[in-house]
Design a protein around this motif. Structure first.
Motif, short mmCIF file in Angstrom:
data_model
loop_
_atom_site.label_atom_id
_atom_site.label_comp_id
_atom_site.label_asym_id
_atom_site.label_seq_id
_atom_site.Cartn_x
_atom_site.Cartn_y
_atom_site.Cartn_z
N TRP A 253 0.94 -1.41 -0.15
CA TRP A 253 -0.02 -0.07 0.02
C TRP A 253 0.96 1.33 0.04
O TRP A 253 1.66 1.37 0.50
N GLU A 275 -8.43 -4.35 3.36
CA GLU A 275 -9.28 -3.43 3.48
C GLU A 275 -9.03 -2.02 4.15
O GLU A 275 -7.73 -1.97 4.94
N THR A 276 -9.73 -0.79 3.94
CA THR A 276 -9.31 0.35 4.50
C THR A 276 -9.03 0.39 6.21
O THR A 276 -8.03 0.85 6.51
N LYS A 277 -9.88 -0.32 6.69
CA LYS A 277 -9.71 -0.51 8.22
C LYS A 277 -8.56 -0.86 8.62
O LYS A 277 -7.82 -0.79 9.61
#
Length: 297
Positions: A253, A275-277
């Motif tokens: 990322w 996932e974003t979280k």
């Protein structure tokens, strides 16, 4: 001057002055602000703080200036007041030999009282990771809060709440080892919590202290322990005659803001985009470790 009130300032306009709380009661209604005898106050059994720490400086401050911030209390049984917020101030005031302290009485439920105690301690950053988790667990187990409701109540992300609760699988004696080894970063504690046994947790703590492991090293060491405990992990569906599948490349990322003198890259141990979280949780862990490192310098 009454020796029992020693340390209480005489200035009328100070927040802790008797005149202040009496005027507050008149302005906002009977039972809001008042002076209460310390012998008529009891601690809250759900108080999230398990250790008051050293408050000798606070005692000296109270002896000189008085209690600068009223305690929050609610009416308890037998006419006593139950402490909602201000545990350290209360005990420091008793040690300073004050006979009464300024209080503000609240009309709150058990769960709301715990919320207030948690929020005050979290805002002051006075709770360690385990105390924070125990406070969250009380809201979940005793008052039937969901993780989302705990998140809304204390102003923390749901991921943070869930991670704090995961730490509670660490036994009490192993938590003490973590404290003695000065392991406070939540990211490191989460890796310890994933160990397969108490013995493995203790071994990881020893390795952190002796070998100065960072979180990445700790994660790899924990994975090695898991493979030694169960060598079949990861070998499912791979018969003796089947070739080993290539190890997937980790997903990276990246964050490259314009007009900023930095960029950020995070490599995840999976080929699937997180996932974003999960990215947020990883960044929060990194910040925890950086803050912990900066605090120990």
């Amino acid at each position: 001057m009454n020796s029992g009130n020693r340390g209480l300032p005489k200035k009328r306009l100070m927040r802790h002055d008797r005149h202040f709380v009496d005027e507050l009661a008149q302005r906002m209604g009977e039972g809001i602000g008042r002076m209460v005898r310390v012998t008529n106050i009891v601690s809250n059994q759900d108080q999230p703080r398990t250790s008051l720490g050293d408050f000798s400086d606070l005692v000296r401050s109270i002896q000189k200036h008085g209690v600068l911030e009223p305690l929050l209390v609610r009416k308890g049984e037998r006419g006593q007041y139950e402490l909602v917020s201000g545990e350290r101030r209360f005990h420091a005031a008793m040690q300073a030999e004050l006979t009464e302290v300024p209080c503000i009485e609240l009309q709150v439920s058990d769960s709301h009282a715990l919320e207030i105690a948690l929020i005050e301690n979290l805002q002051r950053q006075n709770l360690n990771a385990f105390e924070e988790g125990e406070g969250f667990r009380t809201l979940v187990d005793k008052y039937d809060y969901t993780h989302e409701e705990v998140s809304d109540a204390v102003g923390r992300s749901r991921v943070t709440v869930s991670e704090s609760l995961k730490l509670l699988v660490i036994p009490v004696d192993i938590r003490a080892e973590c404290r003695h080894a000065d392991i406070n970063a939540k990211g490191m504690l989460l890796e310890i919590a994933k160990a397969p046994s108490s013995e493995a947790m203790s071994a990881l703590i020893h390795a952190i202290v002796v070998e100065k492991l960072d979180r990445r090293d700790l994660r790899e060491r924990r994975a090695e322990m898991a493979e030694e405990t169960n060598p079949k992990i990861g070998a499912t569906d791979q018969g003796p005659d089947k070739p080993k599948t290539a190890k997937p490349r980790p997903f990276v990322w990246r964050y490259q803001p314009k007009d900023r003198p930095f960029k950020v890259s995070l490599a995840f141990s999976t080929a699937v985009e997180p996932e974003t979280k999960e990215v947020i949780a990883a960044l929060e862990d990194l910040l925890d470790e950086l803050r912990s490192s900066a605090g120990s310098e």
